[in-house]
Structures are given as C-alpha cells and as structure tokens.
Design a protein around this motif. Structure first.
Motif, PDB file in Angstrom:
ATOM      1  N   ASP A 199       0.832  -1.349   0.060  1.00 22.56           N
ATOM      2  CA  ASP A 199       0.011  -0.060   0.008  1.00 22.56           C
ATOM      3  C   ASP A 199       0.967   1.385  -0.037  1.00 22.56           C
ATOM      4  O   ASP A 199       0.274   2.272   0.448  1.00 22.56           O
ATOM      5  N   PHE A 200       1.957   1.049  -0.653  1.00 18.50           N
ATOM      6  CA  PHE A 200       2.756   2.545  -0.668  1.00 18.50           C
ATOM      7  C   PHE A 200       2.344   2.959  -2.045  1.00 18.50           C
ATOM      8  O   PHE A 200       3.026   2.721  -2.844  1.00 18.50           O
ATOM      9  N   LYS A 201       1.796   4.036  -2.004  1.00 15.49           N
ATOM     10  CA  LYS A 201       1.228   4.814  -3.230  1.00 15.49           C
ATOM     11  C   LYS A 201       2.209   5.369  -3.984  1.00 15.49           C
ATOM     12  O   LYS A 201       2.912   6.066  -3.102  1.00 15.49           O
ATOM     13  N   LEU A 202       2.434   5.581  -5.208  1.00 10.73           N
ATOM     14  CA  LEU A 202       3.300   6.351  -5.894  1.00 10.73           C
ATOM     15  C   LEU A 202       2.565   7.395  -6.777  1.00 10.73           C
ATOM     16  O   LEU A 202       3.201   7.559  -7.893  1.00 10.73           O
ATOM     17  N   ASN A 203       1.476   7.697  -6.305  1.00 13.52           N
ATOM     18  CA  ASN A 203       0.771   8.928  -7.148  1.00 13.52           C
ATOM     19  C   ASN A 203       1.248  10.210  -6.918  1.00 13.52           C
ATOM     20  O   ASN A 203       1.084  11.012  -7.659  1.00 13.52           O
TER      21      ASN A 203
ATOM     22  N   GLY B 113       4.903  11.713  -9.644  1.00 12.50           N
ATOM     23  CA  GLY B 113       3.693  10.868  -9.408  1.00 12.50           C
ATOM     24  C   GLY B 113       2.506  11.231 -10.635  1.00 12.50           C
ATOM     25  O   GLY B 113       3.000  12.204 -11.500  1.00 12.50           O
ATOM     26  N   ASN B 114       1.564  10.727 -10.494  1.00 10.19           N
ATOM     27  CA  ASN B 114       0.545  10.832 -11.569  1.00 10.19           C
ATOM     28  C   ASN B 114       0.746  10.537 -12.908  1.00 10.19           C
ATOM     29  O   ASN B 114       0.067  10.824 -13.511  1.00 10.19           O
ATOM     30  N   ASP B 115       1.707   9.915 -13.148  1.00  9.20           N
ATOM     31  CA  ASP B 115       2.206   9.368 -14.429  1.00  9.20           C
ATOM     32  C   ASP B 115       1.893   8.105 -14.559  1.00  9.20           C
ATOM     33  O   ASP B 115       2.216   7.651 -15.717  1.00  9.20           O
ATOM     34  N   SER B 116       1.403   7.502 -13.824  1.00  9.93           N
ATOM     35  CA  SER B 116       1.122   5.962 -13.798  1.00  9.93           C
ATOM     36  C   SER B 116      -0.380   5.572 -13.394  1.00  9.93           C
ATOM     37  O   SER B 116      -0.963   6.246 -12.558  1.00  9.93           O
ATOM     38  N   SER B 117      -0.784   4.814 -14.363  1.00 11.93           N
ATOM     39  CA  SER B 117      -2.246   4.535 -14.227  1.00 11.93           C
ATOM     40  C   SER B 117      -2.560   3.122 -14.004  1.00 11.93           C
ATOM     41  O   SER B 117      -3.776   2.815 -13.789  1.00 11.93           O
TER      42      SER B 117
ATOM     43  N   SER C 200       7.363   4.186 -14.573  1.00  3.43           N
ATOM     44  CA  SER C 200       6.392   3.500 -15.496  1.00  3.43           C
ATOM     45  C   SER C 200       5.209   2.543 -14.997  1.00  3.43           C
ATOM     46  O   SER C 200       5.422   2.209 -13.684  1.00  3.43           O
ATOM     47  N   ASP C 201       4.293   2.020 -15.676  1.00  2.00           N
ATOM     48  CA  ASP C 201       3.167   1.103 -15.415  1.00  2.00           C
ATOM     49  C   ASP C 201       4.167  -0.299 -15.401  1.00  2.00           C
ATOM     50  O   ASP C 201       3.059  -1.385 -14.791  1.00  2.00           O
ATOM     51  N   SER C 202       4.993  -0.562 -16.166  1.00  2.00           N
ATOM     52  CA  SER C 202       5.670  -1.955 -16.032  1.00  2.00           C
ATOM     53  C   SER C 202       7.260  -2.007 -15.600  1.00  2.00           C
ATOM     54  O   SER C 202       7.734  -0.859 -16.003  1.00  2.00           O
ATOM     55  N   ARG C 203       7.364  -2.888 -15.276  1.00  2.00           N
ATOM     56  CA  ARG C 203       8.972  -3.283 -14.830  1.00  2.00           C
ATOM     57  C   ARG C 203       9.843  -3.103 -16.077  1.00  2.00           C
ATOM     58  O   ARG C 203       9.417  -3.937 -17.193  1.00  2.00           O
ATOM     59  N   PRO C 204      10.968  -2.292 -16.099  1.00  2.00           N
ATOM     60  CA  PRO C 204      11.722  -2.459 -17.295  1.00  2.00           C
ATOM     61  C   PRO C 204      12.227  -3.751 -17.842  1.00  2.00           C
ATOM     62  O   PRO C 204      12.546  -4.543 -16.925  1.00  2.00           O
ATOM     63  N   ALA C 205      12.389  -3.911 -18.892  1.00  6.71           N
ATOM     64  CA  ALA C 205      12.866  -5.268 -19.227  1.00  6.71           C
ATOM     65  C   ALA C 205      14.404  -5.628 -19.048  1.00  6.71           C
ATOM     66  O   ALA C 205      14.662  -6.669 -18.570  1.00  6.71           O
ATOM     67  N   GLU C 206      15.089  -4.564 -19.294  1.00  4.72           N
ATOM     68  CA  GLU C 206      16.319  -4.539 -18.904  1.00  4.72           C
ATOM     69  C   GLU C 206      16.671  -3.384 -17.928  1.00  4.72           C
ATOM     70  O   GLU C 206      16.287  -2.326 -17.925  1.00  4.72           O
ATOM     71  N   LEU C 207      17.588  -3.979 -16.975  1.00  4.88           N
ATOM     72  CA  LEU C 207      18.029  -2.833 -15.827  1.00  4.88           C
ATOM     73  C   LEU C 207      19.642  -2.280 -16.330  1.00  4.88           C
ATOM     74  O   LEU C 207      20.582  -3.069 -16.730  1.00  4.88           O
ATOM     75  N   PRO C 208      19.701  -0.817 -16.282  1.00  4.97           N
ATOM     76  CA  PRO C 208      20.943  -0.375 -16.610  1.00  4.97           C
ATOM     77  C   PRO C 208      21.843  -0.824 -15.423  1.00  4.97           C
ATOM     78  O   PRO C 208      21.475  -1.340 -14.409  1.00  4.97           O
ATOM     79  N   PRO C 209      23.403  -0.684 -15.570  1.00  3.49           N
ATOM     80  CA  PRO C 209      24.248  -0.996 -14.637  1.00  3.49           C
ATOM     81  C   PRO C 209      24.034  -0.160 -13.442  1.00  3.49           C
ATOM     82  O   PRO C 209      23.582   0.924 -13.492  1.00  3.49           O
ATOM     83  N   CYS C 210      24.392  -0.682 -12.320  1.00  6.54           N
ATOM     84  CA  CYS C 210      24.422  -0.139 -11.015  1.00  6.54           C
ATOM     85  C   CYS C 210      25.649   0.787 -10.807  1.00  6.54           C
ATOM     86  O   CYS C 210      26.777   0.200 -10.437  1.00  6.54           O
ATOM     87  N   GLU C 211      25.351   2.024 -10.884  1.00  4.51           N
ATOM     88  CA  GLU C 211      26.661   3.162 -10.882  1.00  4.51           C
ATOM     89  C   GLU C 211      26.152   4.397 -10.663  1.00  4.51           C
ATOM     90  O   GLU C 211      24.992   4.649 -11.002  1.00  4.51           O
ATOM     91  N   GLY C 212      27.072   5.109  -9.983  1.00  3.55           N
ATOM     92  CA  GLY C 212      26.802   6.499 -10.025  1.00  3.55           C
ATOM     93  C   GLY C 212      25.813   6.938  -8.927  1.00  3.55           C
ATOM     94  O   GLY C 212      25.586   6.065  -8.119  1.00  3.55           O
ATOM     95  N   LEU C 213      25.420   8.171  -8.943  1.00  3.40           N
ATOM     96  CA  LEU C 213      24.450   8.862  -7.870  1.00  3.40           C
ATOM     97  C   LEU C 213      23.308   9.498  -8.632  1.00  3.40           C
ATOM     98  O   LEU C 213      23.643   9.872  -9.704  1.00  3.40           O
TER      99      LEU C 213
END
Length: 87
Positions: A30-34, A49-53, A68-81
C-alpha cells in the motif's frame, strides 16, 4: 522502487518513508506512488507521480528517477549517484 545508484535513496509519500539501499530494490504494501518525493543524502530532491495509471507502478532510479506502469525489461548497470544538489 529499483535503485540503480550506489547510494541509498529515500522515497516519501503521504508521511510514509521507503528506504532503498544502493543497487537494490524495495517495495512496501500500500505504498502509493501517485505523488512522491525522492532524494539521497547530498543529492537533488525529485518530485513526481500521477504518471502511472496501472495497478502497479515502478520507479527506476539512475541519475534521475523515471516512473512507468511496467517493470523495465532490462536494468541499467548499477553505478553513480542521483544528480548533485544545487547550492
């Protein structure tokens, strides 16, 4: 929340807080991302927020967050800040 930076990020919404370690993922029931605020110590604060339906929403954090409304198919490398805070 999918954190692809090397530092912890903190997301807040309606008085609730979700901490996501660097290079990790987290969710909360129940953590809303609106309407959310996202930051990392010493870095910029982002508002969104409000970009997701859909029934689920994903925020991918690199040097800036994207939602986004869907999980990214590929994740970028974990780097930076997140972008540095402006003085």
């Amino acid at each position: 929340m999918i954190n692809r930076t090397t530092a912890e990020i903190v997301v807040t919404n309606a008085g609730r807080e979700l901490r996501v370690p660097g290079c990790d993922e987290a969710t909360a029931p129940d953590f809303k991302l609106n309407a959310w605020t996202l930051t990392s110590p010493g870095r910029d604060t982002f508002y969104g927020g409000n970009d997701s339906s859909g029934p689920e929403s994903f925020i991918l954090v690199t040097s800036f967050p994207t939602q986004s409304d869907s999980r990214p198919a590929e994740l970028p490398p974990c780097e930076g800040l997140l972008q540095p805070a402006e003085s």
